[in-house]
Design a protein around this motif. Structure first.
Motif, short mmCIF file in Angstrom:
data_model
loop_
_atom_site.label_atom_id
_atom_site.label_comp_id
_atom_site.label_asym_id
_atom_site.label_seq_id
_atom_site.Cartn_x
_atom_site.Cartn_y
_atom_site.Cartn_z
N TYR A 93 -8.52 6.58 6.34
CA TYR A 93 -8.99 6.14 5.03
C TYR A 93 -10.37 5.49 5.16
O TYR A 93 -10.79 5.08 6.24
N TYR A 104 -12.60 2.37 3.03
CA TYR A 104 -12.23 1.26 2.16
C TYR A 104 -13.44 0.40 1.81
O TYR A 104 -14.46 0.38 2.49
N LYS A 109 -8.69 1.48 -1.13
CA LYS A 109 -8.70 2.48 -0.06
C LYS A 109 -8.71 3.88 -0.68
O LYS A 109 -8.12 4.10 -1.74
N ASP A 146 0.87 -1.18 0.00
CA ASP A 146 0.00 0.00 0.00
C ASP A 146 0.90 1.22 0.00
O ASP A 146 1.55 1.54 1.00
#
Length: 241
Positions: A198, A200, A224, A36
């Motif tokens: 975030y 998601y 995300k 990520d």
């Protein structure tokens, strides 16, 4: 983000009170996913700033302390590895190993609410064949991260032998990143820490592979959205038990 978590908490309490009581499940999972890369902007900003201040290099060619480097001397910032930067680069490595524990409260046959905590380690590497700024020698930029994630969300479950799960939720990630830049003229090491909220959505499809316990081997894709950083998508394998 706080509003999202509060709403999920209220939903959990109301659902638990209004329906027949169902036991809370504790689930564990190990995952191998793509990294990520939400950490790229802040990590590169830190690396570029430390290079120009002469404080970040390890055996590095750095600007003299107090000197002002010419514009474009080392044009490394948060946008260096973005699609709009104009910098030619190739991603040559992207892996993330993650271990998670979840508390899941079923609220109906197919729906549940959950909270999850995860620890992870990630490695990514980018090759810049034309360098960056006036440093035209090929350059490699590497990121090594360790992180913690906390999430809360709602899930939809379907299937028995072939299990499908759709999740919606929000979370926060805390990461420590070790960034290295290497070329013929520069060797730079920089360390930084970051935390980001975030939202998601995730889709997971897998096969039940255990008899004595509820175990699943699945393919998981998670998308995300970081309000300050944009989107990030990872795909990989999950072993849940």
């Amino acid at each position: 983000m706080k509003d999202i978590l509060v709403l999920l908490g209220v939903f959990s309490v109301v659902s638990g009170c209004s329906l027949q009581p169902r036991p809370v499940r504790i689930d564990y999972a190990v995952s191998a996913l793509q990294d990520d890369m939400h950490i790229i902007p802040s990590s590169l900003d830190t690396a570029g700033s430390r290079f120009l201040s002469g404080s970040g290099g390890v055996g590095a060619a750095t600007a003299p302390p107090g000197a002002s480097a010419p514009t474009g001397f080392l044009n490394i910032d948060k946008d260096t590895l973005s699609s709009t930067s104009g910098v030619a680069y190739q991603q040559t490595k992207s892996t993330k190993l993650q271990a998670s524990v979840s508390l899941e409260k079923p609220v109906s046959r197919h729906f549940s609410v959950h909270g999850r905590g995860s620890v992870s380690t990630g490695k990514s590497r980018y090759f810049l064949p034309e360098g960056v700024g006036i440093l035209v020698d090929p350059m490699t930029i590497s990121f090594n991260t360790t992180g913690i994630e906390v999430e809360a969300g709602v899930s939809y479950h379907a299937g028995r032998k072939v299990k499908s799960v759709i999740e919606l939720g929000g979370g926060r990630t805390f990461t420590d990143t070790r960034t290295t830049l290497n070329s013929a003229l520069i060797s730079l090491l920089s360390k930084s820490s970051d935390q980001s909220d975030y939202v998601y959505t995730a889709i997971q499809v897998g096969l039940a592979v255990g008899r004595a316990r509820d175990t699943t081997l699945a393919l998981r894709t998670i998308a995300k959205y970081y309000p300050d950083l944009g989107g990030s998508v990872q795909t990989g394998l999950v072993y849940a038990f």
